[in-house]
Design an enzyme around this catalytic site. Structure first.
Site, mmCIF file in Angstrom:
data_model
loop_
_atom_site.group_PDB
_atom_site.id
_atom_site.type_symbol
_atom_site.label_atom_id
_atom_site.label_comp_id
_atom_site.label_asym_id
_atom_site.label_seq_id
_atom_site.Cartn_x
_atom_site.Cartn_y
_atom_site.Cartn_z
ATOM 1 N N HIS A 39 3.313 -5.453 10.651
ATOM 2 C CA HIS A 39 3.918 -5.639 9.339
ATOM 3 C C HIS A 39 3.000 -6.391 8.376
ATOM 4 C CE1 HIS A 39 7.525 -4.503 11.526
ATOM 5 N NE2 HIS A 39 7.324 -5.505 12.352
ATOM 6 N N GLU A 92 -9.020 6.314 -4.667
ATOM 7 C CA GLU A 92 -10.356 5.806 -5.012
ATOM 8 C C GLU A 92 -11.286 6.112 -3.846
ATOM 9 O OE1 GLU A 92 -12.721 1.640 -5.992
ATOM 10 O OE2 GLU A 92 -10.526 1.646 -6.066
ATOM 11 N N HIS A 97 -6.167 1.339 1.603
ATOM 12 C CA HIS A 97 -6.861 1.676 0.359
ATOM 13 C C HIS A 97 -8.356 1.555 0.614
ATOM 14 C CE1 HIS A 97 -7.854 1.281 -4.096
ATOM 15 N NE2 HIS A 97 -7.083 2.359 -4.022
ATOM 16 N N HIS A 113 -8.581 -1.924 4.535
ATOM 17 C CA HIS A 113 -9.286 -1.520 3.310
ATOM 18 C C HIS A 113 -10.655 -0.961 3.639
ATOM 19 C CE1 HIS A 113 -10.514 -1.437 -0.868
ATOM 20 N NE2 HIS A 113 -9.281 -1.826 -1.211
#
Length: 219
Positions: free
Chosen positions: A113, A68, A87, A118
């Site tokens: 972790h 995206e 993302h 984003h």
């Protein structure tokens, strides 16, 4: 029952590296660009316009999905530990050196972790992002330390060497401006994490050998 192999490690794992699926949002399929001396661990997922530079370590169950928001750029000597997610949002960018990126990680960034990065966001060099921390729509200056469960968002800019305490929500520039400098003990912790993880790409490459994937996939 124990699996033993007198000839070396089993190396019966797989990961997926491929183009982003063509969609109306992102119609052009682009294959990731990954340096040969980066290391991708078992069950890593990387798709789309992603660049991963030298000696970067990608741990198991990392998802780097430029399907995206795109492109992503990961500089040398970074480490993305188990369960990290990258993302980005469509048509949202940060500008670095005159180019637009959904996500840009500078040199020697450590993503611990379960952290979520984003886009749009820019992470400066030598930044530590703690366990289950979230960075979204933010500019993080060099040398910052973002602690466990913290959230940095809202288009804020963290000045270099800012310390985000555990569980803090930094969602306004006023909050970002009040952050103190990284304490010496946390600075040393981040350096040690970086030092250890810089050894993993070459060490794991020796352990797993030349065959990177049982399916024969190479990058």
């Amino acid at each position: 029952m124990f699996l033993t192999n007198p000839y070396g490690p089993y190396n019966i794992y797989s990961y997926f590296i491929g183009t982003n699926p063509p969609t109306s949002i992102n119609p052009n399929p682009i294959f990731p660009k990954i340096k040969k001396n980066a290391f991708l661990s078992p069950f890593t997922f990387v798709v789309g316009d992603v660049t991963i530079l030298d000696n970067t370590y990608i741990a198991p169950f990392v998802s780097i999905r430029a399907d995206e928001g795109t492109p992503f750029y990961i500089e040398s000597d970074c480490n993305l530990q188990d369960g990290v997610i990258l993302h980005g949002l469509k048509n949202k960018y940060v500008e670095v050196n005159g180019k637009n990126y959904s996500i840009y990680l500078g040199k020697r960034v450590s993503c611990a972790h379960g952290s979520l990065i984003h886009g749009p966001c820019e992470i400066g060099q030598d930044v530590f992002i703690g366990f289950k921390a979230t960075v979204y729509n933010a500019f993080v200056g060099a040398g910052c330390f973002i602690s466990t469960d913290a959230v940095v968002t809202g288009g804020v800019t963290l000045k270099p060497n800012s310390f985000v305490p555990p569980g803090a929500h930094i969602d306004t520039q006023a909050k970002a401006n009040r952050l103190v400098k990284v304490p010496k003990n946390e600075e040393e912790f981040a350096k040690e994490v970086q030092r250890v993880n810089q050894e993993f790409p070459s060490a794991y490459s020796v352990l797993f050998g030349k065959t990177k994937c049982s399916c024969g996939l190479r990058y």
